[in-house]
Design an enzyme around this catalytic site. Structure first.
Site, mmCIF file in Angstrom:
data_model
loop_
_atom_site.group_PDB
_atom_site.id
_atom_site.type_symbol
_atom_site.label_atom_id
_atom_site.label_comp_id
_atom_site.label_asym_id
_atom_site.label_seq_id
_atom_site.Cartn_x
_atom_site.Cartn_y
_atom_site.Cartn_z
ATOM 1 N N LYS A 297 0.841 -0.971 0.002
ATOM 2 C CA LYS A 297 0.277 -0.040 0.111
ATOM 3 C C LYS A 297 1.041 1.296 -0.133
ATOM 4 O O LYS A 297 1.609 1.324 0.923
ATOM 5 C CB LYS A 297 -0.915 0.067 1.162
ATOM 6 C CG LYS A 297 -1.724 1.305 1.383
ATOM 7 C CD LYS A 297 -2.898 1.230 2.530
ATOM 8 C CE LYS A 297 -3.185 2.559 2.819
ATOM 9 N NZ LYS A 297 -4.326 2.624 3.970
ATOM 10 N N ARG B 91 -7.766 -0.074 0.357
ATOM 11 C CA ARG B 91 -8.266 -1.152 -0.097
ATOM 12 C C ARG B 91 -8.607 -0.907 -1.606
ATOM 13 O O ARG B 91 -8.703 -1.852 -2.466
ATOM 14 C CB ARG B 91 -9.579 -1.670 0.568
ATOM 15 C CG ARG B 91 -10.706 -0.753 0.709
ATOM 16 C CD ARG B 91 -11.822 -1.120 1.731
ATOM 17 N NE ARG B 91 -11.178 -0.743 2.985
ATOM 18 C CZ ARG B 91 -11.790 -1.076 4.265
ATOM 19 N NH1 ARG B 91 -13.079 -1.650 4.151
ATOM 20 N NH2 ARG B 91 -11.494 -0.758 5.434
ATOM 21 N N ASP C 230 1.497 6.092 5.673
ATOM 22 C CA ASP C 230 0.536 5.131 5.173
ATOM 23 C C ASP C 230 1.071 4.464 3.920
ATOM 24 O O ASP C 230 0.157 3.915 2.970
ATOM 25 C CB ASP C 230 -0.762 5.952 4.673
ATOM 26 C CG ASP C 230 -2.168 5.002 4.956
ATOM 27 O OD1 ASP C 230 -1.920 3.854 5.504
ATOM 28 O OD2 ASP C 230 -2.918 5.492 4.351
ATOM 29 N N LYS D 247 -10.044 12.917 8.137
ATOM 30 C CA LYS D 247 -9.684 12.452 9.580
ATOM 31 C C LYS D 247 -9.611 13.631 10.820
ATOM 32 O O LYS D 247 -9.288 14.627 10.206
ATOM 33 C CB LYS D 247 -8.281 11.737 9.405
ATOM 34 C CG LYS D 247 -8.431 10.372 8.653
ATOM 35 C CD LYS D 247 -6.691 9.696 8.891
ATOM 36 C CE LYS D 247 -6.864 8.646 8.040
ATOM 37 N NZ LYS D 247 -7.430 7.244 8.845
ATOM 38 N N GLU E 218 -9.437 4.251 1.737
ATOM 39 C CA GLU E 218 -9.062 4.353 0.387
ATOM 40 C C GLU E 218 -7.961 3.007 -0.040
ATOM 41 O O GLU E 218 -7.688 2.941 -1.045
ATOM 42 C CB GLU E 218 -8.198 5.769 0.284
ATOM 43 C CG GLU E 218 -6.903 5.700 0.626
ATOM 44 C CD GLU E 218 -6.915 5.530 2.330
ATOM 45 O OE1 GLU E 218 -8.057 5.570 2.990
ATOM 46 O OE2 GLU E 218 -5.639 5.123 2.934
ATOM 47 N N ASP F 224 -2.386 10.246 3.931
ATOM 48 C CA ASP F 224 -4.061 9.822 4.241
ATOM 49 C C ASP F 224 -4.676 10.992 5.083
ATOM 50 O O ASP F 224 -4.728 10.765 6.288
ATOM 51 C CB ASP F 224 -4.222 8.337 4.700
ATOM 52 C CG ASP F 224 -5.627 7.946 4.612
ATOM 53 O OD1 ASP F 224 -6.470 8.647 4.253
ATOM 54 O OD2 ASP F 224 -5.683 6.993 5.378
ATOM 55 N N ASP G 204 -12.308 7.487 3.348
ATOM 56 C CA ASP G 204 -11.215 6.924 4.273
ATOM 57 C C ASP G 204 -10.573 5.720 4.117
ATOM 58 O O ASP G 204 -9.613 5.138 4.474
ATOM 59 C CB ASP G 204 -11.360 7.447 5.665
ATOM 60 C CG ASP G 204 -10.071 7.583 6.610
ATOM 61 O OD1 ASP G 204 -9.016 7.479 5.719
ATOM 62 O OD2 ASP G 204 -10.123 7.733 7.942
HETATM 63 N N1 BES Z 1 -4.730 4.333 6.714
HETATM 64 C C1 BES Z 1 -5.655 4.004 7.437
HETATM 65 C C2 BES Z 1 -5.495 2.971 8.396
HETATM 66 C C3 BES Z 1 -4.471 3.355 9.665
HETATM 67 C C4 BES Z 1 -5.064 3.342 10.893
HETATM 68 C C5 BES Z 1 -3.144 3.025 9.513
HETATM 69 C C6 BES Z 1 -4.239 3.927 12.158
HETATM 70 C C7 BES Z 1 -2.045 3.186 10.512
HETATM 71 C C8 BES Z 1 -2.958 3.749 11.773
HETATM 72 C C9 BES Z 1 -6.743 3.559 6.478
HETATM 73 O O1 BES Z 1 -6.759 4.142 5.261
HETATM 74 C C10 BES Z 1 -8.237 3.983 7.178
HETATM 75 O O2 BES Z 1 -8.216 5.202 7.314
HETATM 76 N N2 BES Z 1 -8.931 3.064 7.380
HETATM 77 C C11 BES Z 1 -10.365 3.214 8.110
HETATM 78 C C12 BES Z 1 -11.208 2.463 7.326
HETATM 79 C C13 BES Z 1 -12.721 2.851 7.628
HETATM 80 C C14 BES Z 1 -13.132 4.082 6.968
HETATM 81 C C15 BES Z 1 -13.628 1.752 7.134
HETATM 82 C C16 BES Z 1 -10.302 3.063 9.475
HETATM 83 O O3 BES Z 1 -9.586 2.094 10.010
HETATM 84 O O4 BES Z 1 -10.868 3.736 10.177
HETATM 85 ZN ZN ZN Z 2 -4.982 4.644 4.554
HETATM 86 MN MN MN Z 3 -7.763 6.157 5.348
#
Ligand code: BES
Ligand code: ZN
Ligand code: MN
Length: 469
Positions: free
Chosen positions: A238, A324, A261, A250, A322, A243, A320
């Protein structure tokens, strides 16, 4: 820090001679017994140290005795911690020549070197005032070790350093074109595709994520192909260089470290950069879909429907989620390469971090044997992978009225529903594993042999995996 192979370590003239002592043992190192136990009740507890002057009774100016803990409790990862401890100690007393003369650790010497080198990592490039020890000459560590063991440890940690430097780098200097540039400098066969080409490659999911940013997305494919490869694998990392969450922006505290990220992309580049020197025997495709996730005026929006490379459609439930989307197209691409295994690695979900903390990465997949071998490779290399479930019901939340699926299945079981989402883009019959390093890639405070910041998560595990053939 430079490691050099030497024997007769006790005869070497140097600043510090480092010796080890197992807890409760009286005979493992004569010098240790003489000085440490009798004079100061040093017990040899794990990571306990004791420093003394030699007053020229031996060629070394000082002796550092390191406690190993009980012999039966010693593990590879404990010796890595001991290695890092030695480095910290030696650096703090500004020793420039060091001899490490350990006994009864023959099969642990590679890990000892790894620890010494990991402990030496720093990220000071943006400090205007250099610490006084930095311009001085490099510390030389003498060690009695087989050359191939030393080389493998050095190359592995060097790959990790590349990954850590990339992930620690502020997002302003690590835009998508940067990993592309680094990939092209590797002296391997590298292809890079930019904005309109990515659109033309029908990567509608990846492309959509990139739209909110003024930075051009880059799709990177690095190939390492040795003669008579026994097997072919693809590793997808990834590569979200920042992000922000996109329009589902966020909160500030969650965004603070989101330059991390692209840790998985950095991991892939670190690994690819050393495969030649490591003389890896399998064909490895390193794949990165790099872009920023920003809420700019052309940003993708909730309710948009995207079409991935395999034709499946995705309703955007949350901008968010993103990672995937970028991985979806990368997985389709990797499955077309006709490789034996596809492995993706990603800082994918906060849910995985909540479940496993910073101590373990989550692993998922469709082939138990592949998962088991990855878990074992990680364990040997000092990383931890913990398998999480992919019950099909985790996919229920991904159902969409409008499209084939939504990109988010809600909060509960978020690491598992993300894995189910990804599986939609894995070709029927393709062996696949997914590693979620959201918790392990970046530390808010020092842990084990790591300083705070990027850890190079995935590098040691996957290099070990690749070298098994
Ligand atoms: N990059 C984040 C996940 C993340 C969180 C990485 C904390 C490192 C530390 C990812 O893109 C994300 O924002 N995921 C969301 C998904 C949700 C919106 C379904 C999440 O985990 O809140
Ligand atoms: Zn992310
Ligand atoms: Mn994200």
């Amino acid at each position: 820090m430079k490691i050099v192979i030497k024997d007769n370590l006790k005869e070497q003239k140097c600043d510090v001679l480092v010796i080890n002592l197992f807890e409760g043992e009286k005979t493992s190192q004569d010098l240790a017994n003489q000085y440490a136990i009798e004079e100061d009740h040093f017990k040899g507890k794990f990571k306990e140290t004791y420093l003394l002057q030699t007053y020229e009774k031996i060629p070394a100016r000082k002796i550092l005795v390191v406690g190993m803990g009980k012999k039966e409790d010693l593990t590879l990862d404990k010796i890595r911690e001991i290695g890092a401890k030695i480095t910290n100690k030696v650096n703090s007393i500004k020793a420039k020549s060091v001899a490490v003369d350990f006994v009864n650790v023959e099969e642990y010497k590679g890990a000892l070197v790894e620890g010494l080198l990991i402990g030496d990592y720093k990220f000071n490039k943006y400090k205007s005032e250099k610490k006084d020890d930095e311009d001085e000459k490099e510390t030389e560590v003498m060690l009695n070790i087989e050359e191939n063991v030393l080389t493998r440890a050095e190359l592995t940690i060097s790959a990790m350093e590349t990954a850590r430097n990339m992930a620690n780098e502020p997002a302003a200097g690590m835009t998508p074109s940067k990993p592309a540039e680094i990939a092209q400098s590797l002296n391997l066969n590298t292809k890079v595709y930019s904005g309109y080409e990515i659109e033309e490659m029908n990567m509608g999911a990846f492309y959509a994520v990139s739209k909110g940013s003024s930075e051009d997305p880059k799709f990177i494919h690095i190939t390492y192909a040795p003669k008579d490869a026994k097997k072919k694998i693809a590793i997808i990392g990834k590569g979200i260089t920042f992000d922000s969450g996109g329009l589902n922006i966020k909160p500030a505290s969650s965004m603070l470290t989101m330059r991390d990220d692209m840790s998985a992309a950095a991991c892939v580049i670190g690994i690819m950069s050393k495969l030649k020197e490591l003389n890896a025997q399998i064909e490895v495709h390193g794949i990165i879909a790099a872009c920023e996730n920003m809420p700019g005026c052309s940003a993708y929006k909730q309710g948009d429907v995207l079409t991935a490379r395999n034709g499946k459609t995705i309703e955007v439930d949350n901008t968010d989620a993103e990672g995937r989307l970028t991985l979806a197209d990368a997985l389709c691409y990797a499955c077309e390469l006709e490789v034996d295994e596809v492995i993706d690695i990603a800082t994918l979900t906060g849910a995985c971090m909540v479940a496993l903390g910073t101590q373990a990465a989550g692993i998922f997949g469709n082939d138990q044997d592949l998962i088991d071998r990855l878990i074992k490779s990680a364990d040997e290399a000092g990383e931890r992978y913990w398998q999480l479930p992919m019950y099909k019901e985790y996919g229920d939340g991904l159902k969409s009225d409008m499209a084939d699926m939504k990109n988010s299945g809600g909060r509960w079981g978020g690491a598992s529903s993300a894995a189910i989402f990804l599986q939609n883009f894995v070709k029927e019959g393709q062996k696949w594993a997914h590693i979620d390093i959201a918790g392990t890639a970046f530390l808010d405070s020092a842990q084990k042999y790591f300083i705070k910041g990027a850890t190079g998560s995935g590098v040691r595990a996957l290099i070990n995996y690749i070298l098994k053939g």
